[in-house]
Each structure stands twice: as C-alpha cells, then as structure tokens.
Design a protein around this motif. Structure first.
Motif, PDB file in Angstrom:
ATOM      1  N   GLN A   1      45.636  49.599  56.840  1.00 44.88           N
ATOM      2  CA  GLN A   1      44.387  48.479  57.129  1.00 44.88           C
ATOM      3  C   GLN A   1      43.939  48.189  55.880  1.00 44.88           C
ATOM      4  O   GLN A   1      43.439  47.007  55.832  1.00 44.88           O
ATOM      5  CB  GLN A   1      43.373  49.010  58.118  1.00 44.88           C
ATOM      6  CG  GLN A   1      43.959  49.152  59.477  1.00 44.88           C
ATOM      7  CD  GLN A   1      44.770  47.927  60.091  1.00 44.88           C
ATOM      8  OE1 GLN A   1      44.162  46.813  59.995  1.00 44.88           O
ATOM      9  NE2 GLN A   1      45.960  48.091  60.429  1.00 44.88           N
ATOM     10  N   LEU A   2      43.769  49.063  54.768  1.00 38.43           N
ATOM     11  CA  LEU A   2      43.045  48.785  53.524  1.00 38.43           C
ATOM     12  C   LEU A   2      43.997  47.688  52.868  1.00 38.43           C
ATOM     13  O   LEU A   2      43.484  46.617  52.196  1.00 38.43           O
ATOM     14  CB  LEU A   2      42.932  50.145  52.960  1.00 38.43           C
ATOM     15  CG  LEU A   2      42.025  49.901  51.662  1.00 38.43           C
ATOM     16  CD1 LEU A   2      40.438  49.966  51.897  1.00 38.43           C
ATOM     17  CD2 LEU A   2      42.642  50.942  50.635  1.00 38.43           C
ATOM     18  N   VAL A   3      45.354  47.902  52.859  1.00 35.75           N
ATOM     19  CA  VAL A   3      46.124  47.187  52.144  1.00 35.75           C
ATOM     20  C   VAL A   3      46.184  45.591  52.732  1.00 35.75           C
ATOM     21  O   VAL A   3      46.201  44.804  52.068  1.00 35.75           O
ATOM     22  CB  VAL A   3      47.519  47.949  52.189  1.00 35.75           C
ATOM     23  CG1 VAL A   3      48.539  46.888  51.297  1.00 35.75           C
ATOM     24  CG2 VAL A   3      47.197  49.250  51.442  1.00 35.75           C
ATOM     25  N   LEU A   4      46.255  45.727  54.003  1.00 36.79           N
ATOM     26  CA  LEU A   4      46.211  44.360  54.632  1.00 36.79           C
ATOM     27  C   LEU A   4      45.061  43.683  54.593  1.00 36.79           C
ATOM     28  O   LEU A   4      45.271  42.281  54.443  1.00 36.79           O
ATOM     29  CB  LEU A   4      46.814  44.611  56.163  1.00 36.79           C
ATOM     30  CG  LEU A   4      48.076  45.038  56.382  1.00 36.79           C
ATOM     31  CD1 LEU A   4      48.291  45.691  57.856  1.00 36.79           C
ATOM     32  CD2 LEU A   4      49.081  44.106  56.069  1.00 36.79           C
ATOM     33  N   ASN A   5      43.773  44.054  54.673  1.00 35.43           N
ATOM     34  CA  ASN A   5      42.606  43.501  55.147  1.00 35.43           C
ATOM     35  C   ASN A   5      41.727  43.529  53.949  1.00 35.43           C
ATOM     36  O   ASN A   5      40.631  42.691  54.325  1.00 35.43           O
ATOM     37  CB  ASN A   5      42.022  44.010  56.417  1.00 35.43           C
ATOM     38  CG  ASN A   5      43.009  43.857  57.567  1.00 35.43           C
ATOM     39  OD1 ASN A   5      43.711  42.732  57.655  1.00 35.43           O
ATOM     40  ND2 ASN A   5      43.092  44.727  58.397  1.00 35.43           N
ATOM     41  N   ALA A   6      41.710  44.590  53.292  1.00 32.40           N
ATOM     42  CA  ALA A   6      40.510  44.708  52.317  1.00 32.40           C
ATOM     43  C   ALA A   6      40.500  43.620  51.135  1.00 32.40           C
ATOM     44  O   ALA A   6      41.646  43.140  50.768  1.00 32.40           O
ATOM     45  CB  ALA A   6      40.523  46.219  51.494  1.00 32.40           C
ATOM     46  N   GLN A   7      39.521  43.314  50.474  1.00 33.90           N
ATOM     47  CA  GLN A   7      39.505  42.727  49.253  1.00 33.90           C
ATOM     48  C   GLN A   7      39.547  43.543  47.977  1.00 33.90           C
ATOM     49  O   GLN A   7      38.902  44.493  48.259  1.00 33.90           O
ATOM     50  CB  GLN A   7      38.163  41.809  49.094  1.00 33.90           C
ATOM     51  CG  GLN A   7      38.217  40.378  49.205  1.00 33.90           C
ATOM     52  CD  GLN A   7      36.999  39.628  48.863  1.00 33.90           C
ATOM     53  OE1 GLN A   7      36.217  40.255  48.400  1.00 33.90           O
ATOM     54  NE2 GLN A   7      36.742  38.565  49.377  1.00 33.90           N
ATOM     55  N   THR A   8      40.330  43.304  47.150  1.00 35.34           N
ATOM     56  CA  THR A   8      40.786  44.358  46.115  1.00 35.34           C
ATOM     57  C   THR A   8      39.313  44.615  45.614  1.00 35.34           C
ATOM     58  O   THR A   8      39.280  45.883  44.857  1.00 35.34           O
ATOM     59  CB  THR A   8      41.574  43.480  45.112  1.00 35.34           C
ATOM     60  OG1 THR A   8      42.724  43.205  45.794  1.00 35.34           O
ATOM     61  CG2 THR A   8      41.985  44.597  43.898  1.00 35.34           C
ATOM     62  N   THR A   9      38.281  43.685  45.441  1.00 38.70           N
ATOM     63  CA  THR A   9      37.120  44.335  44.799  1.00 38.70           C
ATOM     64  C   THR A   9      36.423  45.381  45.712  1.00 38.70           C
ATOM     65  O   THR A   9      35.517  46.016  45.041  1.00 38.70           O
ATOM     66  CB  THR A   9      36.023  43.004  44.773  1.00 38.70           C
ATOM     67  OG1 THR A   9      36.165  42.480  46.166  1.00 38.70           O
ATOM     68  CG2 THR A   9      36.402  42.203  43.689  1.00 38.70           C
ATOM     69  N   GLU A  10      36.728  45.624  46.915  1.00 41.92           N
ATOM     70  CA  GLU A  10      36.129  46.739  47.645  1.00 41.92           C
ATOM     71  C   GLU A  10      36.769  47.956  47.340  1.00 41.92           C
ATOM     72  O   GLU A  10      36.378  48.901  47.975  1.00 41.92           O
ATOM     73  CB  GLU A  10      36.310  46.355  49.219  1.00 41.92           C
ATOM     74  CG  GLU A  10      35.683  45.130  49.706  1.00 41.92           C
ATOM     75  CD  GLU A  10      36.140  44.442  50.936  1.00 41.92           C
ATOM     76  OE1 GLU A  10      35.523  43.421  51.193  1.00 41.92           O
ATOM     77  OE2 GLU A  10      37.034  45.039  51.689  1.00 41.92           O
ATOM     78  N   LEU A  11      37.760  48.019  46.649  1.00 37.64           N
ATOM     79  CA  LEU A  11      38.544  49.340  46.438  1.00 37.64           C
ATOM     80  C   LEU A  11      37.921  50.095  45.326  1.00 37.64           C
ATOM     81  O   LEU A  11      37.356  49.519  44.560  1.00 37.64           O
ATOM     82  CB  LEU A  11      40.039  49.061  46.170  1.00 37.64           C
ATOM     83  CG  LEU A  11      41.010  49.024  47.264  1.00 37.64           C
ATOM     84  CD1 LEU A  11      40.557  47.883  48.430  1.00 37.64           C
ATOM     85  CD2 LEU A  11      42.540  48.431  46.657  1.00 37.64           C
ATOM     86  N   SER A  12      38.117  51.260  45.375  1.00 37.91           N
ATOM     87  CA  SER A  12      37.646  52.135  44.358  1.00 37.91           C
ATOM     88  C   SER A  12      38.745  52.090  43.271  1.00 37.91           C
ATOM     89  O   SER A  12      39.805  51.503  43.536  1.00 37.91           O
ATOM     90  CB  SER A  12      37.726  53.607  44.793  1.00 37.91           C
ATOM     91  OG  SER A  12      39.002  54.226  44.977  1.00 37.91           O
ATOM     92  N   ILE A  13      38.501  52.591  42.138  1.00 41.56           N
ATOM     93  CA  ILE A  13      39.092  52.491  41.148  1.00 41.56           C
ATOM     94  C   ILE A  13      40.544  53.045  41.265  1.00 41.56           C
ATOM     95  O   ILE A  13      41.731  52.671  40.758  1.00 41.56           O
ATOM     96  CB  ILE A  13      38.580  52.987  39.562  1.00 41.56           C
ATOM     97  CG1 ILE A  13      37.091  52.094  39.364  1.00 41.56           C
ATOM     98  CG2 ILE A  13      39.438  53.149  38.303  1.00 41.56           C
ATOM     99  CD1 ILE A  13      37.225  50.843  39.121  1.00 41.56           C
ATOM    100  N   GLY A  14      40.411  54.270  41.781  1.00 41.60           N
ATOM    101  CA  GLY A  14      41.771  55.081  41.989  1.00 41.60           C
ATOM    102  C   GLY A  14      42.750  54.239  42.993  1.00 41.60           C
ATOM    103  O   GLY A  14      43.921  54.141  42.962  1.00 41.60           O
TER     104      GLY A  14
END
Ligand SMILES: Nc1ncnc2c1ncn2[C@@H]1O[C@H](COP(=O)(O)OP(=O)(O)OP(=O)(O)O)[C@@H](O)[C@H]1O
Length: 231
Positions: A138-151
């Motif tokens: 779900q994260l891969v499909l729907n998140a914006q990359t800015t919302e992701l942690s550095i890891g």
C-alpha cells in the motif's frame, strides 16, 4: 574473463574545485564480480562511482564499461547506456519527491526499453522487489515519496536500481539508513538479484563487516591517489 569495468590512467577534478584530484592508474572489475569498495570519507569513492556510471567525465584516461569507452559516446548515449545497463543506488537516492514509490521505480524503465522487455508485468516485478525489501504494497502504491522515512526511501532507490536485471549494479552506501536486520535482508536480495542476472556489483560502504559477502574488497587508497590541497 571479460571485463565489466576498466579504468586506465584516469585523473579527475571537479569543475572549479582544483583542491581535489582523484587519480586511478588501473582498475579492472570482471563480469559477475562482486566488489566491495572501502575508504575514508572524502577520498573519492562516490566520485569514482560517478566516473564508472558516466555521470562525470575524467580529464584524463579512459573508462570502459561493458566494452564501451564512455568518452566515445555523446552525453545522450551515455545516459541511455546508464539507464539500460546500470542499476544505480545513489547515496542521496535521487527519487522524485512528489511521485509514489511505484512511479519512481517504473519511471526507470521508461528510459530503458531493454530492461522493460525482460519483465512480464513491470508493476508486479516492482512490488515483488519492494516486498522482498520489506516495504508494504500500500505504501509503494499510494504514498508520496516525501512521506517515507529515509530507510524506506533507500529501499525504493534499491528496487529502482534492481528492476529489469541490469548487467551492472552500482551501490553507494545502500545500507546506511537500514537497521541490522534490514541490512541483512537487503544484502541477501542484492546478492540474489546480482547472481540471477549474472550482474557485476560494485558497492561502497563504510561498514567493513559487510565485506564477507563479496568476492573482493578494495580500499580506495590502494587503487587511487587522492590529492587534497588547501584552498
Ligand atoms: N558534485 C560535486 N561537486 C564538487 N565537488 C564534489 C562533488 N561531489 C564530491 N565533491 C568533492 O569531491 C571530494 C570527494 O568526495 P566523494 O563524495 O567522492 O568522497 P567519498 O569518499 O565518497 O566520501 P564519503 O565517504 O563521505 O561519502 C570531496 O572533496 C567532495 O567535496
């Protein structure tokens, strides 16, 4: 054995920054080899990877990748060669911030039709890689990359580099933002992907414990001389 990377008499200085010069008299990496590159901070490891990827051009000497002298190519042809044949995990990831992780991964393939052709369903392959790297679909499909942690961003950058089984994988400290368990899973996947594709792997890391998984370890100081003059 065929060489995947050959550097001869290379000397490089960043434009406008004459304080730093990297000289590499000779470096050969054979096809399928997994090379671990160590070295003190600021000695030029990332610079060396940029030369191998054709992102920067040396002022002297030759860089041959997969039998192609990079200096003989126009810039656009160098970009195409990099997109098709090299999976690069940059130290700063270089992801598009407002695109989703999936879009970032698939965008790589739009510049690399040969890599695209090796895959069946590109989205399925992207999700297979990201799942193997511990990212939720779900994260891969729907998140914006800015919302992701550095890891998490580092893992997206890894999936983007691995998709379509490039012949050469260049990884600049790709585990620096991962915890110990994720590091092990990441390295296992990197090695499995490299082996499956018969790819050559050059990885830079400060973590000497990771060296055991590689065929050869080089300290940059043993293959290159770095001049640093006070400005
Ligand atoms: N894009 C750039 N423009 C100008 N100078 C640069 C650039 N990238 C690196 N340098 C300079 O080149 C030198 C070597 O940097 P490089 O990043 O290659 O070292 P490194 O060994 O990878 O360091 P680290 O282990 O800290 O990542 C440094 O003096 C750095 O300031």
């Amino acid at each position: 054995m065929k060489a995947a990377i050959e550097l001869k008499d290379v000397a490089f200085t960043w434009q406008g920054r004459t304080q730093f010069t990297l000289s590499v008299p000779n470096l050969d990496v054979v096809e399928g080899e997994k090379l671990f590159l160590l070295g003190q901070s600021g000695t030029g490891k990332s610079t060396l990877l940029s030369l191998i990827c054709g992102i920067t051009q040396p002022q002297r000497g030759t860089v041959v990748v997969d039998g192609v002298d990079l200096a003989a190519l126009r810039p656009s042809a160098r970009d195409r060669l990099r997109a098709e044949r090299i999976g690069v995990i940059f130290q700063m990831f270089n992801l598009l911030p407002y695109a989703s992780p999936l879009e970032n991964i698939l965008l790589q393939l739009s510049f690399a039709p040969e890599r695209r052709k090796r895959l069946g369903n590109a989205q399925d392959e992207a999700l297979r890689l990201t799942a193997a790297l511990g990212l939720d679909d779900q994260l891969v499909l729907n998140a914006q990359t800015t919302e992701l942690s550095i890891g998490q961003q580092q893992r997206v950058a890894a999936a983007r580099a691995l998709i379509g089984r490039p012949q050469l994988i260049i990884a600049d400290e790709p585990t620096s933002a991962l915890d110990a368990n994720s590091q092990t899973a990441f390295l296992d996947l990197l090695m499995a992907q490299a082996e499956e594709a018969g790819a050559t792997l050059v990885m830079v890391s400060h973590d000497a414990r990771l060296a055991n998984s590689f065929d050869r370890t080089l300290d940059l100081a043993d293959i290159a001389s770095t001049k640093r003059r006070a400005s």
